[in-house]
Design a protein around this motif. Structure first.
Motif, mmCIF file in Angstrom:
data_model
loop_
_atom_site.group_PDB
_atom_site.id
_atom_site.type_symbol
_atom_site.label_atom_id
_atom_site.label_comp_id
_atom_site.label_asym_id
_atom_site.label_seq_id
_atom_site.Cartn_x
_atom_site.Cartn_y
_atom_site.Cartn_z
ATOM 1 N N LYS A 138 0.945 -1.358 0.054
ATOM 2 C CA LYS A 138 0.089 -0.196 -0.055
ATOM 3 C C LYS A 138 1.045 1.092 -0.059
ATOM 4 C CE LYS A 138 -3.810 -1.675 2.494
ATOM 5 N NZ LYS A 138 -4.519 -2.053 3.660
ATOM 6 N N GLU A 139 2.037 1.403 0.374
ATOM 7 C CA GLU A 139 3.071 2.218 0.666
ATOM 8 C C GLU A 139 3.973 3.004 -1.057
ATOM 9 O OE1 GLU A 139 5.894 1.752 3.692
ATOM 10 O OE2 GLU A 139 3.976 1.995 5.425
ATOM 11 N N LYS A 140 3.761 1.122 -0.954
ATOM 12 C CA LYS A 140 4.491 1.677 -2.526
ATOM 13 C C LYS A 140 3.477 1.733 -4.076
ATOM 14 C CE LYS A 140 8.103 -1.561 -2.316
ATOM 15 N NZ LYS A 140 8.471 -2.866 -2.456
ATOM 16 N N ALA A 141 2.649 1.700 -3.328
ATOM 17 C CA ALA A 141 1.100 2.122 -4.542
ATOM 18 C C ALA A 141 0.973 3.463 -3.817
ATOM 19 C CB ALA A 141 0.061 1.116 -3.912
ATOM 20 N N ALA A 142 0.662 4.164 -2.973
ATOM 21 C CA ALA A 142 0.775 5.442 -2.837
ATOM 22 C C ALA A 142 1.869 6.000 -3.357
ATOM 23 C CB ALA A 142 0.656 5.809 -1.061
ATOM 24 N N GLU A 143 2.950 6.040 -3.056
ATOM 25 C CA GLU A 143 4.179 6.630 -3.518
ATOM 26 C C GLU A 143 4.402 6.520 -4.906
ATOM 27 O OE1 GLU A 143 7.985 4.776 -2.076
ATOM 28 O OE2 GLU A 143 7.640 5.467 0.113
ATOM 29 N N ALA A 144 3.430 6.100 -5.358
ATOM 30 C CA ALA A 144 4.260 5.531 -7.108
ATOM 31 C C ALA A 144 2.403 6.146 -7.980
ATOM 32 C CB ALA A 144 3.321 4.449 -7.842
ATOM 33 N N ALA A 145 1.293 6.608 -6.686
ATOM 34 C CA ALA A 145 0.067 7.518 -7.491
ATOM 35 C C ALA A 145 0.942 8.941 -7.113
ATOM 36 C CB ALA A 145 -0.936 6.847 -6.784
#
Length: 171
Positions: A138-145
């Motif tokens: 989830k943290e990586k997805a938020a950073e990518a977004a």
């Protein structure tokens, strides 16, 4: 009894030789020997009578009771020391070690509980790993977004509110 050294005995002998005389000295020593023998016999009789009186009064029983009361073995302290030494030697594991050092298997209920606890611990570790990996994803997805949104567009939460014209204001 009397604390007389060789020098004191020599001095007494010389004084006795002068006072009594050489003729009567052996007679005096014989009488002195008889007197000390009688005194020792009286002391032995007195000691024997005191011991008999103490036996009749039960002093030996009281003395043996006191000795037993202060005995570590009678109080059970030897068992306490054995238990403490066994506790110090105890090692957690799958087998129980007897006093003779031979490993004995655990009972079926204990083995069953051990297996259940091991399974529960394994499930807890797997679930914790799953939760951690989900959080990281989830943290990586938020950073990518956040990296994909263009820098020219301000975020929706930061849009300024429209200003009211100055003519609408009352003074």
């Amino acid at each position: 009894m009397l604390d007389l050294g060789w020098s004191e005995l020599l001095l007494i002998g010389i004084v006795a030789l002068i006072v009594v005389g050489p003729k009567d000295l052996p007679v005096m020593f014989r009488q002195l020997g008889r007197f000390t023998g009688k005194a020792r016999a009286m002391a032995r009789d007195f000691q024997r009578a005191m011991n008999e009186a103490a036996d009749e009064a039960g002093v030996k029983d009281v003395a043996s009771d006191l000795k037993n009361a202060t005995s570590a073995k009678k109080l059970g302290l030897d068992k306490l020391k054995d238990a403490a030494s066994e506790f110090e030697k105890w090692q957690p594991g799958d087998a129980k070690v007897a006093k003779d050092g031979v490993e004995k298997p655990r009972g079926p209920e204990t083995a069953k509980m051990t297996e259940e606890r091991a399974e529960q611990a394994r499930l807890i570790r797997e679930r914790s790993a799953q939760v951690a990996s989900d959080r990281i994803a989830k943290e990586k997805a938020a950073e990518a977004a956040a990296a994909e949104t263009p820098a020219s567009e301000p975020p929706a939460a930061e849009t300024p509110a429209p200003e009211t014209p100055a003519s609408d204001k009352t003074t």
